[in-house]
Design a protein around this motif. Structure first.
Motif, PDB file in Angstrom:
ATOM      1  N   ILE A  98       0.826  -1.203   0.000  1.00 46.67           N
ATOM      2  CA  ILE A  98       0.000   0.000   0.000  1.00 46.67           C
ATOM      3  C   ILE A  98       0.867   1.263   0.000  1.00 46.67           C
ATOM      4  O   ILE A  98       0.713   2.132  -0.838  1.00 46.67           O
ATOM      5  CB  ILE A  98      -0.960   0.020   1.215  1.00 46.67           C
ATOM      6  N   CYS A  99       1.823   1.350   0.927  1.00 45.04           N
ATOM      7  CA  CYS A  99       2.653   2.555   1.030  1.00 45.04           C
ATOM      8  C   CYS A  99       4.058   2.359   0.457  1.00 45.04           C
ATOM      9  O   CYS A  99       4.857   3.276   0.450  1.00 45.04           O
ATOM     10  CB  CYS A  99       2.738   3.035   2.476  1.00 45.04           C
ATOM     11  N   HIS A 100       4.355   1.151  -0.014  1.00 43.36           N
ATOM     12  CA  HIS A 100       5.654   0.826  -0.622  1.00 43.36           C
ATOM     13  C   HIS A 100       6.821   1.108   0.317  1.00 43.36           C
ATOM     14  O   HIS A 100       7.811   1.717  -0.060  1.00 43.36           O
ATOM     15  CB  HIS A 100       5.831   1.574  -1.946  1.00 43.36           C
ATOM     16  N   THR A 101       6.667   0.636   1.540  1.00 45.43           N
ATOM     17  CA  THR A 101       7.693   0.797   2.562  1.00 45.43           C
ATOM     18  C   THR A 101       8.169  -0.570   3.018  1.00 45.43           C
ATOM     19  O   THR A 101       7.375  -1.494   3.147  1.00 45.43           O
ATOM     20  CB  THR A 101       7.127   1.573   3.779  1.00 45.43           C
ATOM     21  N   LEU A 102       9.456  -0.683   3.254  1.00 44.58           N
ATOM     22  CA  LEU A 102      10.040  -1.889   3.811  1.00 44.58           C
ATOM     23  C   LEU A 102       9.901  -1.796   5.330  1.00 44.58           C
ATOM     24  O   LEU A 102      10.363  -0.821   5.933  1.00 44.58           O
ATOM     25  CB  LEU A 102      11.510  -1.985   3.405  1.00 44.58           C
ATOM     26  N   ILE A 103       9.241  -2.780   5.961  1.00 38.59           N
ATOM     27  CA  ILE A 103       8.985  -2.725   7.410  1.00 38.59           C
ATOM     28  C   ILE A 103       9.498  -4.000   8.075  1.00 38.59           C
ATOM     29  O   ILE A 103       9.449  -5.081   7.500  1.00 38.59           O
ATOM     30  CB  ILE A 103       7.486  -2.526   7.722  1.00 38.59           C
ATOM     31  N   SER A 104       9.990  -3.852   9.293  1.00 38.96           N
ATOM     32  CA  SER A 104      10.456  -5.004  10.056  1.00 38.96           C
ATOM     33  C   SER A 104       9.412  -5.366  11.107  1.00 38.96           C
ATOM     34  O   SER A 104       8.508  -4.580  11.416  1.00 38.96           O
ATOM     35  CB  SER A 104      11.789  -4.691  10.746  1.00 38.96           C
ATOM     36  N   GLY A 105       9.572  -6.545  11.664  1.00 33.54           N
ATOM     37  CA  GLY A 105       8.679  -6.972  12.733  1.00 33.54           C
ATOM     38  C   GLY A 105       8.745  -6.051  13.943  1.00 33.54           C
ATOM     39  O   GLY A 105       7.751  -5.876  14.650  1.00 33.54           O
ATOM     40  N   HIS A 106       9.914  -5.448  14.166  1.00 36.97           N
ATOM     41  CA  HIS A 106      10.057  -4.506  15.286  1.00 36.97           C
ATOM     42  C   HIS A 106       9.115  -3.314  15.119  1.00 36.97           C
ATOM     43  O   HIS A 106       8.599  -2.785  16.092  1.00 36.97           O
ATOM     44  CB  HIS A 106      11.491  -3.975  15.373  1.00 36.97           C
ATOM     45  N   GLU A 107       8.925  -2.879  13.859  1.00 42.05           N
ATOM     46  CA  GLU A 107       8.175  -1.653  13.583  1.00 42.05           C
ATOM     47  C   GLU A 107       6.664  -1.848  13.499  1.00 42.05           C
ATOM     48  O   GLU A 107       5.910  -0.893  13.680  1.00 42.05           O
ATOM     49  CB  GLU A 107       8.644  -1.055  12.252  1.00 42.05           C
ATOM     50  N   ILE A 108       6.222  -3.041  13.193  1.00 36.35           N
ATOM     51  CA  ILE A 108       4.792  -3.278  12.991  1.00 36.35           C
ATOM     52  C   ILE A 108       4.003  -2.931  14.247  1.00 36.35           C
ATOM     53  O   ILE A 108       4.389  -3.276  15.364  1.00 36.35           O
ATOM     54  CB  ILE A 108       4.554  -4.739  12.548  1.00 36.35           C
ATOM     55  N   ARG A 109       2.909  -2.223  14.029  1.00 39.27           N
ATOM     56  CA  ARG A 109       2.057  -1.801  15.147  1.00 39.27           C
ATOM     57  C   ARG A 109       1.171  -2.950  15.606  1.00 39.27           C
ATOM     58  O   ARG A 109       0.561  -3.623  14.784  1.00 39.27           O
ATOM     59  CB  ARG A 109       1.165  -0.633  14.724  1.00 39.27           C
ATOM     60  N   VAL A 110       1.101  -3.130  16.900  1.00 34.78           N
ATOM     61  CA  VAL A 110       0.190  -4.105  17.500  1.00 34.78           C
ATOM     62  C   VAL A 110      -0.802  -3.308  18.337  1.00 34.78           C
ATOM     63  O   VAL A 110      -0.407  -2.539  19.202  1.00 34.78           O
ATOM     64  CB  VAL A 110       0.942  -5.119  18.396  1.00 34.78           C
ATOM     65  N   GLU A 111      -2.076  -3.491  18.050  1.00 34.93           N
ATOM     66  CA  GLU A 111      -3.112  -2.790  18.798  1.00 34.93           C
ATOM     67  C   GLU A 111      -3.997  -3.797  19.513  1.00 34.93           C
ATOM     68  O   GLU A 111      -4.290  -4.862  18.971  1.00 34.93           O
ATOM     69  CB  GLU A 111      -3.961  -1.936  17.854  1.00 34.93           C
ATOM     70  N   ASP A 112      -4.403  -3.443  20.698  1.00 31.99           N
ATOM     71  CA  ASP A 112      -5.336  -4.261  21.468  1.00 31.99           C
ATOM     72  C   ASP A 112      -6.703  -3.621  21.343  1.00 31.99           C
ATOM     73  O   ASP A 112      -6.944  -2.546  21.873  1.00 31.99           O
ATOM     74  CB  ASP A 112      -4.901  -4.317  22.927  1.00 31.99           C
ATOM     75  N   ARG A 113      -7.584  -4.295  20.632  1.00 30.73           N
ATOM     76  CA  ARG A 113      -8.939  -3.777  20.443  1.00 30.73           C
ATOM     77  C   ARG A 113      -9.873  -4.251  21.545  1.00 30.73           C
ATOM     78  O   ARG A 113     -11.018  -3.835  21.612  1.00 30.73           O
ATOM     79  CB  ARG A 113      -9.450  -4.159  19.071  1.00 30.73           C
ATOM     80  N   GLY A 114      -9.391  -5.173  22.379  1.00 32.66           N
ATOM     81  CA  GLY A 114     -10.097  -5.557  23.590  1.00 32.66           C
ATOM     82  C   GLY A 114     -11.416  -6.278  23.448  1.00 32.66           C
ATOM     83  O   GLY A 114     -12.162  -6.369  24.389  1.00 32.66           O
ATOM     84  N   ARG A 115     -11.739  -6.811  22.271  1.00 35.95           N
ATOM     85  CA  ARG A 115     -13.017  -7.509  22.141  1.00 35.95           C
ATOM     86  C   ARG A 115     -12.929  -8.505  20.980  1.00 35.95           C
ATOM     87  O   ARG A 115     -12.036  -8.452  20.157  1.00 35.95           O
ATOM     88  CB  ARG A 115     -14.157  -6.531  21.896  1.00 35.95           C
ATOM     89  N   GLY A 116     -13.885  -9.399  20.921  1.00 32.98           N
ATOM     90  CA  GLY A 116     -13.957 -10.350  19.824  1.00 32.98           C
ATOM     91  C   GLY A 116     -13.042 -11.543  20.032  1.00 32.98           C
ATOM     92  O   GLY A 116     -12.339 -11.659  21.030  1.00 32.98           O
ATOM     93  N   ALA A 117     -13.078 -12.427  19.060  1.00 29.80           N
ATOM     94  CA  ALA A 117     -12.278 -13.653  19.146  1.00 29.80           C
ATOM     95  C   ALA A 117     -10.786 -13.346  19.092  1.00 29.80           C
ATOM     96  O   ALA A 117      -9.987 -14.031  19.702  1.00 29.80           O
ATOM     97  CB  ALA A 117     -12.661 -14.596  18.009  1.00 29.80           C
ATOM     98  N   GLU A 118     -10.397 -12.325  18.339  1.00 26.76           N
ATOM     99  CA  GLU A 118      -8.985 -11.933  18.260  1.00 26.76           C
ATOM    100  C   GLU A 118      -8.876 -10.442  18.556  1.00 26.76           C
ATOM    101  O   GLU A 118      -9.114  -9.607  17.691  1.00 26.76           O
ATOM    102  CB  GLU A 118      -8.416 -12.231  16.862  1.00 26.76           C
ATOM    103  N   PRO A 119      -8.555 -10.112  19.797  1.00 24.62           N
ATOM    104  CA  PRO A 119      -8.514  -8.701  20.166  1.00 24.62           C
ATOM    105  C   PRO A 119      -7.310  -7.949  19.609  1.00 24.62           C
ATOM    106  O   PRO A 119      -7.307  -6.728  19.582  1.00 24.62           O
ATOM    107  CB  PRO A 119      -8.470  -8.727  21.689  1.00 24.62           C
TER     108      PRO A 119
END
Length: 103
Positions: free
Chosen positions: A38-59
């Motif tokens: 989408i943005c044509h950026t090289l990203i590492s696992g360190h940089e990926i955002r993890v968000e807690d949505r706090g609900r559902g089968a996979e929060p």
């Protein structure tokens, strides 16, 4: 309320989340990289955002770290797969120093 977890998430837990939530690629370490289509950026696992949505089968939710990009694992490719099929090369800009990197 969506809470970003990347600032205090244990690296081993983050790796486990990447392995579980990104069905499109194998994560051996947080140093592994993906190309965001989408943005044509090289990203590492360190940089990926993890968000807690706090609900559902996979929060937990994974998102590209690039500002304004809402890409999720389905929009990422492993480096060999993201090459330009015509030239065999695809350049992305690294977020930290804006230098070009072949993906």
């Amino acid at each position: 309320m969506v809470l970003p977890y990347q600032d205090f998430l244990d690296p081993a837990v983050k790796l486990e989340l990447l392995q579980r939530l990104d069905s499109g690629g194998r994560w051996d370490s947080l140093d592994d990289v993906r190309c965001c289509t989408i943005c044509h950026t090289l990203i590492s696992g360190h940089e990926i955002r993890v968000e807690d949505r706090g609900r559902g089968a996979e929060p937990f939710h994974l998102q590209c770290p690039t500002s304004g990009c809402a890409a999720t694992p389905g929009d990422w490719e492993s480096p060999p797969a993201c090459q330009d099929r015509g030239t065999g090369e695809f350049s992305f800009f690294l977020q930290d120093d804006s230098t070009s990197a072949a993906c």
